[in-house]
Design an enzyme around this catalytic site. Sequence first.
Site, PDB file in Angstrom:
ATOM      1  N   GLY A 191     -18.460  -8.735  28.317  1.00  0.00           N
ATOM      2  CA  GLY A 191     -19.316  -8.822  27.139  1.00  0.00           C
ATOM      3  C   GLY A 191     -19.125  -7.671  26.165  1.00  0.00           C
ATOM      4  O   GLY A 191     -18.700  -6.570  26.533  1.00  0.00           O
TER       5      GLY A 191
ATOM      6  N   ALA B 127     -25.443  -8.696  31.227  1.00  0.00           N
ATOM      7  CA  ALA B 127     -25.063 -10.112  31.156  1.00  0.00           C
ATOM      8  C   ALA B 127     -26.258 -10.968  30.775  1.00  0.00           C
ATOM      9  O   ALA B 127     -27.389 -10.712  31.188  1.00  0.00           O
ATOM     10  CB  ALA B 127     -24.504 -10.575  32.503  1.00  0.00           C
TER      11      ALA B 127
ATOM     12  N   TYR C 253     -40.775 -12.443  17.044  1.00  0.00           N
ATOM     13  CA  TYR C 253     -40.934 -13.837  16.625  1.00  0.00           C
ATOM     14  C   TYR C 253     -42.358 -14.359  16.834  1.00  0.00           C
ATOM     15  O   TYR C 253     -43.086 -13.898  17.706  1.00  0.00           O
ATOM     16  CB  TYR C 253     -39.941 -14.738  17.368  1.00  0.00           C
ATOM     17  CG  TYR C 253     -38.534 -14.578  16.862  1.00  0.00           C
ATOM     18  CD1 TYR C 253     -38.010 -15.443  15.912  1.00  0.00           C
ATOM     19  CD2 TYR C 253     -37.741 -13.521  17.306  1.00  0.00           C
ATOM     20  CE1 TYR C 253     -36.721 -15.279  15.428  1.00  0.00           C
ATOM     21  CE2 TYR C 253     -36.461 -13.351  16.828  1.00  0.00           C
ATOM     22  CZ  TYR C 253     -35.950 -14.221  15.892  1.00  0.00           C
ATOM     23  OH  TYR C 253     -34.679 -14.050  15.410  1.00  0.00           O
TER      24      TYR C 253
ATOM     25  N   LYS D   6     -35.500 -15.209  25.968  1.00  0.00           N
ATOM     26  CA  LYS D   6     -35.369 -13.754  26.114  1.00  0.00           C
ATOM     27  C   LYS D   6     -36.724 -13.120  26.426  1.00  0.00           C
ATOM     28  O   LYS D   6     -36.816 -12.183  27.233  1.00  0.00           O
ATOM     29  CB  LYS D   6     -34.791 -13.136  24.836  1.00  0.00           C
ATOM     30  CG  LYS D   6     -33.410 -13.634  24.434  1.00  0.00           C
ATOM     31  CD  LYS D   6     -32.356 -13.359  25.474  1.00  0.00           C
ATOM     32  CE  LYS D   6     -31.976 -11.908  25.577  1.00  0.00           C
ATOM     33  NZ  LYS D   6     -30.797 -11.684  26.462  1.00  0.00           N
TER      34      LYS D   6
END
Length: 347
Positions: A18, A90, A138, A165
């Site tokens: 990543g 990850a 959010y 998340k």
Amino acid sequence: MNTNSSKEKLVLVTGGTGFIAVHCIAQLLNAGYHVRATLRSLDRGDTVRAMLREGGADAGDRLNFVQADLASDANWSKAVSDCTYVLHVASPTPKVNYKHEDEMIIPAREGILRVLRTAKDARVKRVVLTSAIGAVVYGHPNQTAPFDENTWTNTANAPAYQKSKTLAERAAWDFIKTEGNGLELAVINPVTVMGPVLGPDYSHSIHLIKNLLTGKMPGCPKINSCFIDVRDVADLHLRAMENPAANGERFIATAGESIWLVAVAKILKENLGAAADKVKVKELPNTLLRIAALKDPMVKSMIPLLGKVMNVTSAKAIRQLGWSPRPAEEAILAAAQSLIRLQLLDQ
């Protein structure tokens, strides 16, 4: 960094190919640590070593790999064995064409819990989890004051990826509280990550720069974001790993205040000369995007963000951990220059 005490310490970095993970590995190696990285396929080991060389780190015999997948229990005990620290970087990548939000939520949550369980059993000292700003900003009414680490995304009206998340990070904190048995946890919440690409593996946020440079974007949606350099994200991971004050804390990683995407286009246009000839420095009308969203799932995912200020602060990381990120403009240009230098714009 105190390299004297790190010579014999082994750190596990998950998701070794990543974008953030490779930069974390590079900085760990340069600080004197031994590193083990998980890969879904061991065939990717040479790719990781090549990216590390591009990033100025010589892995030598201080880096090894274990095949492990967040969706399976196989090999995780082997991966964490003898490790003092775990950087759990990850994460499942965002899905565009998903039938149900659980396709993102369940893998994200279960993957984190799998790593935490095996880390606890192996008596790892501390796990540093890479969460996201999506777990912070959010589902709230518009506000001008910057969000900080005390805020959590309201999952009742958050997009699926950001919801995943948030629920995954909450699951991590709940695990530490109820089952951690002394395992320490620190969490990093990066904003949009820029900075130098080291090879063909890079985060979905870098595609924004690629699409601007190649002219694929006819203009800029009215979207607001903070930005951060991947090198500073990696540095913050190491600080959160080593500093006693980081235990039990989350840290937002951002460089300065949020800007609109049209400002990103201007940064490219004003600094890259002919390489930015295809960059469109104009803001797209919201109505145009709403029409495009009817056919394009990627555009549809942007609709909840239109016109919303997404400003956050990293004052906590700066104050508590002595962290000092480079300016957002530098991070944006580093991403663009590396894509050009490595000839990745055509791929």
